[in-house]
Write an enzyme that holds these catalytic residues in place. Structure first.
Site, PDB file in Angstrom:
ATOM      1  N   LYS A  64       0.844  -1.189   0.000  1.00  9.79           N
ATOM      2  CA  LYS A  64       0.000   0.000   0.000  1.00  9.79           C
ATOM      3  C   LYS A  64       0.883   1.244   0.000  1.00  9.79           C
ATOM      4  O   LYS A  64       1.982   1.233   0.534  1.00  9.79           O
ATOM      5  CB  LYS A  64      -0.886   0.044   1.248  1.00  9.79           C
ATOM      6  N   HIS A  83      -5.937   2.187  -3.881  1.00 11.38           N
ATOM      7  CA  HIS A  83      -7.012   2.945  -3.244  1.00 11.38           C
ATOM      8  C   HIS A  83      -7.337   4.236  -3.995  1.00 11.38           C
ATOM      9  O   HIS A  83      -7.395   5.320  -3.410  1.00 11.38           O
ATOM     10  CB  HIS A  83      -6.659   3.263  -1.789  1.00 11.38           C
TER      11      HIS A  83
END
Length: 359
Positions: A64, A83
């Protein structure tokens, strides 16, 4: 406190055996030591060297978040949780970096022909979310402030801690059988089944584990029943606008039993977040945020977006092993329906953003 890895030494070993060349950056943060990768045949390089030294045709696999304070263009194909495909905060900035020649193959959207994710951290997210929720509830009952979280070495260590903490709290309350009620929304999914599994392993009676899924929620929210539980763990996968699960009026009610919400789904910045009573993510250092309410009963929200790192080694092993067959398909990406769907999705999002003058 993020210690997980999308690629573990065990899966790297199998990829190398299949003919892949694996280069791994050195890291003292990752749960797996550098020597564990080196021992299975990975080439080790200094941390942060992928941008300047990785070949142009290399796949950059991460977990991430790209390095902060860098907006320069990216030209590799990146495989990670970006994301940015559901208009989350900062989505424009991320897509902008890839708009010339780079590419995102988002781990969240690697799906089979039936739309099921090929690999997900969901089970461990629910498991950890329920664990943190119970910890917060125990702290509330003992009148203590919740401190920083630290990852556990393994699942058994977490279960042992939770059982001891619950036993101590019930003794403090003067009733050894006054167990909290824990309600799981989305109980039949990966995430929800993890939360239920934890509740059972820690010893909550079956009648204290309330499991809701599609059948119970088909009428649409808000749901007053949530207010009757002590702990609410939200495990749904949000992909469209739905009615909110609760309202501020319900939160303000003096009849509310609920004191802990764990939003495992963590759609904090999503405009369709069905838990519209908080607006910030919490962290391992500060696990909770207190909701403003006129009720005398407190309400704490846990909105940590990387809960599985509470059990980083087990979470990584489970995820990476599930991902392995799809990684093997990178040998012939043009023939892989999973990777082709992921690639089309990236171009669709990029095209849509361009059409709406967002980039």
């Amino acid at each position: 406190m993020e210690h997980r890895a999308a690629l573990t030494p065990a899966t790297a070993k199998q990829l190398i055996k299949a003919g892949f060349q694996i280069t791994v950056e050195e890291s003292d943060q990752r749960i797996f030591d550098d020597h564990e990768y080196a021992e299975v045949g990975c080439t080790m390089v200094p941390f942060g060297s992928w941008k300047e030294k990785a070949p142009s045709d290399a796949y950059i696999i991460g977990l991430k978040e790209l390095p902060e304070n860098d907006t320069s263009p990216l030209h590799h194909t990146h495989i990670f949780f970006a994301h940015c495909f559901k208009n989350q905060a900062g989505w424009k900035e991320i897509l902008h970096r890839f708009k010339d020649s780079g590419k995102i193959l988002d781990l969240e959207f690697l799906q089979d022909a039936q739309g099921r994710r090929v690999a997900a951290f969901g089970f461990m997210a629910g498991f950890a979310g329920a664990a943190v929720s119970l910890d917060v509830w125990c702290h509330q009952k003992k009148g203590l402030k919740m401190g920083a979280l630290k990852p556990f070495q393994n699942e058994q260590a977490l279960i042992d801690y939770a059982k001891g903490n619950l036993r101590e709290t019930l003794l403090h309350e003067g009733r050894h059988d006054n167990y909290p009620t824990l309600m799981v929304m989305g109980a039949r999914g990966r995430c929800g089944s993890g939360a239920v599994d934890f509740a059972k392993k820690v010893g909550l009676p079956a009648e204290n584990i309330i499991q809701w899924d599609m059948e119970e929620t088909k009428k649409g929210g808000p749901f007053p029943e949530i207010m009757k539980a002590d702990i609410f763990v939200n495990c749904i996968y949000l992909n469209q606008k739905i009615p909110p699960f609760m309202t501020q009026e319900m939160i303000d009610s003096d009849g509310r039993q609920l004191t802990v919400i764990c939003d495992v789904s963590c759609d904090t910045t999503n405009p369709n977040n069905p838990i519209p009573v908080y607006s910030v993510n919490t962290t391992f250092d500060q696990p909770t945020v207190r909701v403003k309410t006129s009720s005398k009963r407190p309400l704490d929200v846990i909105s940590i977006d990387h809960l599985p790192t509470l059990l980083p080694r087990e979470s990584s092993n489970m995820f990476s092993q599930d991902l392995l067959p799809t990684l093997m398909e990178l040998k012939d990406i043009e023939s892989s329906s999973v990777w082709q769907r992921a690639q089309r999705l990236f171009y669709e999002k990029l095209h849509l953003a361009t059409l709406t003058n967002k980039l």
